[in-house]
Design a protein around this motif. Sequence first.
Motif, short mmCIF file in Angstrom:
data_model
loop_
_atom_site.label_atom_id
_atom_site.label_comp_id
_atom_site.label_asym_id
_atom_site.label_seq_id
_atom_site.Cartn_x
_atom_site.Cartn_y
_atom_site.Cartn_z
N LYS A 153 12.58 67.17 -7.57
CA LYS A 153 11.87 67.68 -8.75
C LYS A 153 11.89 69.20 -8.79
O LYS A 153 12.05 69.80 -9.85
N GLU A 154 11.75 69.82 -7.62
CA GLU A 154 11.78 71.27 -7.54
C GLU A 154 13.16 71.81 -7.93
O GLU A 154 13.27 72.81 -8.65
N TYR A 155 14.19 71.11 -7.47
CA TYR A 155 15.56 71.53 -7.81
C TYR A 155 15.80 71.42 -9.31
O TYR A 155 16.38 72.32 -9.93
N ILE A 156 15.38 70.31 -9.90
CA ILE A 156 15.56 70.11 -11.34
C ILE A 156 14.86 71.22 -12.12
O ILE A 156 15.43 71.81 -13.05
N LYS A 157 13.63 71.52 -11.75
CA LYS A 157 12.85 72.55 -12.44
C LYS A 157 13.52 73.92 -12.32
O LYS A 157 13.58 74.68 -13.30
N THR A 158 14.04 74.22 -11.14
CA THR A 158 14.68 75.52 -10.90
C THR A 158 16.01 75.64 -11.64
O THR A 158 16.28 76.64 -12.31
N MET A 159 16.84 74.60 -11.54
CA MET A 159 18.19 74.68 -12.08
C MET A 159 18.25 74.54 -13.59
O MET A 159 19.20 75.01 -14.21
N GLN A 160 17.25 73.92 -14.19
CA GLN A 160 17.24 73.85 -15.66
C GLN A 160 17.16 75.24 -16.28
O GLN A 160 17.68 75.47 -17.37
N LYS A 161 16.51 76.15 -15.58
CA LYS A 161 16.37 77.52 -16.08
C LYS A 161 17.66 78.32 -15.93
O LYS A 161 17.84 79.34 -16.60
N GLN A 162 18.55 77.87 -15.07
CA GLN A 162 19.79 78.61 -14.82
C GLN A 162 21.00 77.68 -14.78
O GLN A 162 21.93 77.87 -14.01
N TRP A 163 20.97 76.66 -15.66
CA TRP A 163 22.06 75.67 -15.69
C TRP A 163 23.41 76.32 -15.96
O TRP A 163 24.45 75.87 -15.45
N GLY A 164 23.41 77.39 -16.75
CA GLY A 164 24.68 78.04 -17.11
C GLY A 164 25.38 78.67 -15.93
O GLY A 164 26.59 78.93 -15.98
N LYS A 165 24.65 78.92 -14.83
CA LYS A 165 25.24 79.55 -13.66
C LYS A 165 25.93 78.55 -12.73
O LYS A 165 26.54 78.95 -11.74
N ILE A 166 25.82 77.26 -13.06
CA ILE A 166 26.46 76.24 -12.22
C ILE A 166 27.98 76.34 -12.39
O ILE A 166 28.49 76.34 -13.51
N VAL A 167 28.69 76.44 -11.29
CA VAL A 167 30.16 76.50 -11.31
C VAL A 167 30.67 75.06 -11.32
O VAL A 167 30.38 74.28 -10.41
N THR A 168 31.43 74.71 -12.34
CA THR A 168 31.94 73.33 -12.46
C THR A 168 33.37 73.18 -11.97
O THR A 168 33.76 72.11 -11.50
N GLU A 169 34.18 74.24 -12.10
CA GLU A 169 35.57 74.19 -11.65
C GLU A 169 35.97 75.51 -11.00
O GLU A 169 35.57 76.58 -11.46
N ILE A 170 36.77 75.41 -9.95
CA ILE A 170 37.32 76.59 -9.29
C ILE A 170 38.81 76.35 -9.07
O ILE A 170 39.21 75.32 -8.53
N ILE A 171 39.63 77.31 -9.49
CA ILE A 171 41.08 77.20 -9.27
C ILE A 171 41.52 78.37 -8.39
O ILE A 171 41.27 79.53 -8.71
N ILE A 172 42.16 78.03 -7.28
CA ILE A 172 42.64 79.05 -6.34
C ILE A 172 44.16 78.93 -6.25
O ILE A 172 44.69 77.85 -6.06
N THR A 173 44.85 80.04 -6.40
CA THR A 173 46.29 80.05 -6.13
C THR A 173 46.52 80.73 -4.79
O THR A 173 45.84 81.70 -4.45
#
Length: 274
Positions: free
Chosen positions: A182-202
């Motif tokens: 519950k604490e994680y949900i409350k914290t991350m909802q405020k900064q959902w846009g900062k979640i990295v969904t994909e990373i590409i490394i060459t």
Amino acid sequence: MKKNDGYQKLKKEVLRCYDVFSDFFTKAQIPQEGDSFDELKNQAKKIKADQFKLMVAGEAKSGKSTFINAYLGQEILPMDVLQCSSSVVEIKYGEKLPLKAFYANGNTKCIEGKKAIQEFLHEHAALDDDYRDIPVNTINNELILKYKDKPIAQKIIDDLIKGVEKENIHHLSSHIYTMRIKEYIKTMQKQWGKIVTEIIITYPFEEESMRGISVIDSPGVNAAGRVGDVTAKYLEDADAIMFLRPITGVAVEASSFKDFLESKSVDLNQKAII
């Protein structure tokens, strides 16, 4: 015989068979149309271009990053963590060593230099110490990335907590486990846009045989065998899917692999599973 001769010989034989097959249909004036032909043409195109996508899937703490580093012969991914975040990490050949990160809000970020990349991966492809013992991948995919900053009904949160009971792999008390989620949900909802969904490394691999291979490190498969939308997209495009399980140590139940095989995510790619 050179190390790569076996692959090149097999490649030529496969393409020869494809040309014979295609030539037969051309001479017989049979249209090469439909999904099966399109897929065959696409596979031939990948082989000619030396392109092969290997997807590495598995449960939390199954050793995916350790395996990938050993396979590549380079310590690219962070290994001193208990599980990864919700981001997919794709590693492929390039003349230089840049990293490109894609965020949930649509922003992107480019980083260059081995040290800077390693620091970014430790910060964004590894969990915060406070949340290493809860199923962040599942929470991100099932709630945070779907609802973003919109209100989430308490019943939906309660249903998720009940659904991830099997993912309490560090055996926290039910109360502490629930409170941290519950604490994680409350914290991350405020900064959902900062979640990295994909990373590409060459990476400038010296071994020529590695240059046509893209290795994808996926977020952990949850106890029900489900993966997030971003991971599902990569699964459908993979040429091979390797599912890892640890011989010893903490892991969720073995049923997750059976559920993973039966999930919609791999319906079109059953033959690619290793």
